[in-house]
Design a protein around this motif. Structure first.
Motif, mmCIF file in Angstrom:
data_model
loop_
_atom_site.group_PDB
_atom_site.id
_atom_site.type_symbol
_atom_site.label_atom_id
_atom_site.label_comp_id
_atom_site.label_asym_id
_atom_site.label_seq_id
_atom_site.Cartn_x
_atom_site.Cartn_y
_atom_site.Cartn_z
ATOM 1 N N THR A 1 -40.625 -17.432 10.473
ATOM 2 C CA THR A 1 -39.582 -17.030 9.526
ATOM 3 C C THR A 1 -40.140 -15.968 8.589
ATOM 4 N N LEU A 2 -39.475 -14.814 8.520
ATOM 5 C CA LEU A 2 -39.842 -13.736 7.611
ATOM 6 C C LEU A 2 -38.844 -13.724 6.469
ATOM 7 N N SER A 3 -39.335 -13.766 5.251
ATOM 8 C CA SER A 3 -38.479 -13.935 4.081
ATOM 9 C C SER A 3 -38.667 -12.790 3.096
ATOM 10 N N THR A 4 -37.555 -12.217 2.649
ATOM 11 C CA THR A 4 -37.593 -11.186 1.623
ATOM 12 C C THR A 4 -36.370 -11.327 0.737
ATOM 13 N N CYS A 5 -36.296 -10.522 -0.318
ATOM 14 C CA CYS A 5 -35.159 -10.581 -1.238
ATOM 15 C C CYS A 5 -33.942 -9.865 -0.653
ATOM 16 N N THR A 6 -32.772 -10.243 -1.142
ATOM 17 C CA THR A 6 -31.572 -9.478 -0.830
ATOM 18 C C THR A 6 -31.520 -8.277 -1.766
ATOM 19 N N ASN A 7 -30.574 -7.404 -1.523
ATOM 20 C CA ASN A 7 -30.467 -6.196 -2.339
ATOM 21 C C ASN A 7 -29.679 -6.401 -3.619
ATOM 22 N N TYR A 8 -29.061 -7.570 -3.783
ATOM 23 C CA TYR A 8 -28.133 -7.698 -4.904
ATOM 24 C C TYR A 8 -28.195 -9.028 -5.634
ATOM 25 N N ASN A 9 -28.916 -10.008 -5.147
ATOM 26 C CA ASN A 9 -28.893 -11.332 -5.769
ATOM 27 C C ASN A 9 -30.302 -11.942 -5.695
ATOM 28 N N SER A 10 -30.914 -12.127 -6.862
ATOM 29 C CA SER A 10 -32.284 -12.636 -6.898
ATOM 30 C C SER A 10 -32.372 -14.096 -6.489
ATOM 31 N N ASN A 11 -31.232 -14.782 -6.400
ATOM 32 C CA ASN A 11 -31.230 -16.185 -5.991
ATOM 33 C C ASN A 11 -30.984 -16.366 -4.494
ATOM 34 N N ARG A 12 -30.971 -15.256 -3.768
ATOM 35 C CA ARG A 12 -30.761 -15.314 -2.330
ATOM 36 C C ARG A 12 -31.957 -14.693 -1.621
ATOM 37 N N ARG A 13 -32.150 -15.092 -0.384
ATOM 38 C CA ARG A 13 -33.202 -14.514 0.441
ATOM 39 C C ARG A 13 -32.581 -14.033 1.752
ATOM 40 N N PHE A 14 -33.206 -13.035 2.335
ATOM 41 C CA PHE A 14 -32.793 -12.576 3.652
ATOM 42 C C PHE A 14 -33.883 -12.989 4.624
ATOM 43 N N LEU A 15 -33.493 -13.724 5.657
ATOM 44 C CA LEU A 15 -34.447 -14.254 6.623
ATOM 45 C C LEU A 15 -34.247 -13.613 7.994
ATOM 46 N N VAL A 16 -35.349 -13.324 8.649
ATOM 47 C CA VAL A 16 -35.358 -12.949 10.060
ATOM 48 C C VAL A 16 -36.245 -13.964 10.760
ATOM 49 N N GLN A 17 -35.727 -14.568 11.839
ATOM 50 C CA GLN A 17 -36.451 -15.644 12.501
ATOM 51 C C GLN A 17 -36.666 -15.340 13.975
ATOM 52 N N GLY A 18 -37.846 -15.733 14.456
ATOM 53 C CA GLY A 18 -38.175 -15.570 15.861
ATOM 54 C C GLY A 18 -38.799 -16.832 16.414
ATOM 55 N N VAL A 19 -38.682 -17.011 17.717
ATOM 56 C CA VAL A 19 -39.282 -18.156 18.394
ATOM 57 C C VAL A 19 -40.420 -17.646 19.270
ATOM 58 N N LEU A 20 -41.542 -18.363 19.257
ATOM 59 C CA LEU A 20 -42.704 -17.966 20.048
ATOM 60 C C LEU A 20 -42.387 -18.062 21.536
ATOM 61 N N ILE A 21 -42.558 -16.947 22.249
ATOM 62 C CA ILE A 21 -42.285 -16.949 23.686
ATOM 63 C C ILE A 21 -43.522 -16.613 24.514
ATOM 64 N N LYS A 22 -44.597 -16.156 23.853
ATOM 65 C CA LYS A 22 -45.788 -15.802 24.611
ATOM 66 C C LYS A 22 -47.010 -15.868 23.697
ATOM 67 N N ASP A 23 -48.059 -16.482 24.195
ATOM 68 C CA ASP A 23 -49.340 -16.566 23.482
ATOM 69 C C ASP A 23 -50.423 -16.087 24.433
ATOM 70 N N GLU A 24 -50.929 -14.890 24.191
ATOM 71 C CA GLU A 24 -51.921 -14.283 25.070
ATOM 72 C C GLU A 24 -53.302 -14.318 24.439
ATOM 73 N N LYS A 25 -54.282 -14.725 25.196
ATOM 74 C CA LYS A 25 -55.657 -14.687 24.729
ATOM 75 C C LYS A 25 -56.190 -13.253 24.871
ATOM 76 N N THR A 26 -56.999 -12.866 23.886
ATOM 77 C CA THR A 26 -57.532 -11.504 23.897
ATOM 78 C C THR A 26 -59.050 -11.516 23.994
ATOM 79 N N ARG A 27 -59.569 -10.379 24.375
ATOM 80 C CA ARG A 27 -61.033 -10.243 24.503
ATOM 81 C C ARG A 27 -61.685 -10.316 23.132
#
Length: 271
Positions: free
Chosen positions: A245-271
């Protein structure tokens, strides 16, 4: 007398303008510049990634009987974590969202102030724009059921300002992927929802270890009861899923948040 009155009004107007500027800088996420990583530091810790289609699945297909998975393929990590942590040991991850300006290190404070990076930059120096960060409610390994990252909605487009692009249905439909890089892993998330929310502390408000609570929360994420909600059609979620969940402020109301959510679909091991 006229000149004195005129000077008085000019002084009042000047004081009002100063107050407005101060309010703009202190009222959450508006009006300030900064927040970008120094170009020299950016160049040291990142490797160019121009096409995310180069991502290779962690495992190749199993045989027909499904009994013997083939060798794990290690991929290159675009972030040099040795260089990153040399800049600041609190930096533990990197977030990148294609077609946005979000391409930032992620911090978690090691001192007593959970929100230290709300107004401190990636080097730990005071800066209003702050740094993308998590609180210690979450681990640094993105293994929790819900991980929350916070960032300011800066007027100059830095930090998490571009999350608001996902309030546009066309942009949302055309952009469904975000990446988290940690030492040893590339994590790919499918963006499934963008909506306004109240200002409650999500991780303090739900007992996510309880399957029933978590399942109910996931269903609420798929059918938000707030304005400007967009959910990706066909998305299904279960208790085995891990949500970013990514959370930031809205443009007009300090009592609200704007959320963008994603679900994990891939976990790759790296070198």
């Amino acid at each position: 007398m006229f000149n004195k009155t005129k000077k008085f009004y000019i002084s009042c107007i000047g004081l009002i303008l100063i107050c407005i500027m101060l309010f703009a800088c202190m009222s959450g996420c508006n009006g300030c510049v900064g927040g970008k990583m120094d170009p020299d530091d950016y160049a040291k810790v990142t490797n160019p990634v121009t096409n995310r289609q180069d991502v290779i699945p962690t495992h190749t297909a199993t045989n027909n009987e499904g009994t013997s998975p083939t060798e794990v393929i290690l991929v290159d990590n675009p972030i040099n974590f040795e260089e990153l942590t040399a800049l600041n040991p609190d930096l533990y991850a990197w977030i990148r969202i294609p077609n946005t300006a979000i391409d930032n290190p992620v911090a978690q404070s090691s001192n007593s102030d959970q929100n230290f990076y709300l107004h401190h930059n990636y080097l730990g120096n005071y800066e209003f724009a702050g740094t993308i960060y998590s609180q210690r409610h979450n681990t640094k390994y993105f293994i929790d059921r819900v991980t929350v990252l916070y960032g300011h909605n800066m007027l100059n487009g830095t930090m998490f300002a571009d999350l608001h692009k996902f309030s546009d249905e066309d942009f949302f439909e055309e952009n469904d992927t975000m990446y988290i890089y940690i030492d040893g892993h590339i994590l790919t998330y499918e963006i499934f929802a963008a909506y306004e929310y109240d200002d409650r502390h999500i991780l303090n408000s739900f007992e996510f270890h309880d399957d029933e609570v978590y399942e109910k929360y996931l269903q609420d994420c798929l059918s938000p009861q707030y304005s400007n909600s967009i959910v990706r059609e066909g998305t299904t979620l279960g208790v085995e899923d891990k949500i970013l969940t990514l959370s930031t402020c809205t443009n007009y109301n300090s009592n609200r948040r704007f959320l963008v959510q994603g679900v994990l679909i891939k976990d790759e091991k790296t070198r």
